[in-house]
Design an enzyme around this catalytic site. Sequence first.
Site, PDB file in Angstrom:
ATOM      1  N   HIS A   1       1.872   4.573  -2.975  1.00  0.00           N
ATOM      2  CA  HIS A   1       1.930   6.091  -2.651  1.00  0.00           C
ATOM      3  C   HIS A   1       3.269   6.327  -2.981  1.00  0.00           C
ATOM      4  O   HIS A   1       3.581   7.527  -3.788  1.00  0.00           O
ATOM      5  CB  HIS A   1       1.823   6.560  -1.322  1.00  0.00           C
TER       6      HIS A   1
ATOM      7  N   HIS B   1       0.987  -1.252   0.003  1.00  0.00           N
ATOM      8  CA  HIS B   1      -0.001   0.136   0.071  1.00  0.00           C
ATOM      9  C   HIS B   1       0.858   1.283   0.128  1.00  0.00           C
ATOM     10  O   HIS B   1       0.751   2.128  -0.889  1.00  0.00           O
ATOM     11  CB  HIS B   1      -0.808   0.017   1.191  1.00  0.00           C
ATOM     12  N   GLU B   2       1.897   1.371   0.990  1.00  0.00           N
ATOM     13  CA  GLU B   2       2.532   2.645   0.982  1.00  0.00           C
ATOM     14  C   GLU B   2       3.313   2.409  -0.201  1.00  0.00           C
ATOM     15  O   GLU B   2       3.830   3.696  -0.635  1.00  0.00           O
ATOM     16  CB  GLU B   2       3.514   2.517   2.211  1.00  0.00           C
TER      17      GLU B   2
END
Length: 376
Positions: free
Chosen positions: A29, A25-26
């Site tokens: 980003h 997820h990170e």
Amino acid sequence: MLETPPMWFLALAFLGAIGPLVFIHEYGHYIVGRWFGIGAETFSIGFGREVAGWTDKRGTRWKIGWLPLGGYVRFTGDMNPASMGQNLDRLSPELRARSFHAKPVWQRALVVFAGPAANFLLAILIFAAFIAANGAPRTPAIVASVLPGSPAAQIGLQRGDRIVGIDDKEVRRFDDLADYSRLRPNEDVLLTIERQGRTFTASTRLAEVREADRFGQTYRVGRLGVATGQRVFEPVPAWLLVPEAVGITASTIENTAVGLWQIITGRRPLEELGGPIKMAQVAGQVASIGWFEFVQLIAFFSINLGFINLLPVPMLDGGHLALYAVEATRRRPLGARAQEWLFRGGFAALMTLMLVATLNDLASVGLWQTLGRLLG
């Protein structure tokens, strides 16, 4: 009935599931931010005091926090992990050029959306791999038998009937019918049925049953009362693997949204809302069954993580996207004070939700009953 694994195994399984998902997820980003020339000061898996870490040649501090319940990327110009921005006038020209908040609103929105998108992509890849190995479920929704006294029996369903729709949803396979029914105990549904070339509709109320898993945990589910023939898996051409996996992912997102909405509207009890302890329990139990089942669970966890982060709640990715939509409409962002109050409210809401989920988790593992016996 299977025994629940020991606590150390539950903890390891939880970390083995949630750690990679938070990283994916990170990293979504982070990598999109890099594409747009945004600097990253910190990439953290977990919160709180740093347990281990290193700094790369770009100056990004990669670290692991002691509380493994999430993570964050702090981009250049962020005041905190929630991505509240600093005053750009206070930054040097070099830092301003690499600042997250100096980028156009569409770039910031893509960076934020990339986190949940990475979780969905991971689930799609896992499902595609499973379909390639085992085929896609193609069991038709043709009635093989009807349970006496069930909702299906009450409306006269017969062996050989094909169910082609339930409410406004098309039923192409038996799993569509089962998934839709499971989420709607004690609810009225309208069935569209084909029988010997004739199509007709019939309404009934789904039964509510308590279904137990292999570890003795029970769940409240809806049941129509029909059974189908042997489960069928068909090979899928390579070029259709991803579309098939996307369909499964989309269906899972829809079911997750329906379940959450039922809790919000009171159609499902708040006690069904689970948190980290419940996730750890489920992860450990599924991991004890086998790797195949555990990887499937990771796919579902990944979808849930992506979905929850897209909710329009400040502090979550969806809250940021909502603010960017307002900014794009107004041609300017909300004031710093308004954003601060929104993020405070979002933080309070998330902490309240976490508290409720944790209390539910503790109840599900029998803590309150144990305390009652000790105090009694």
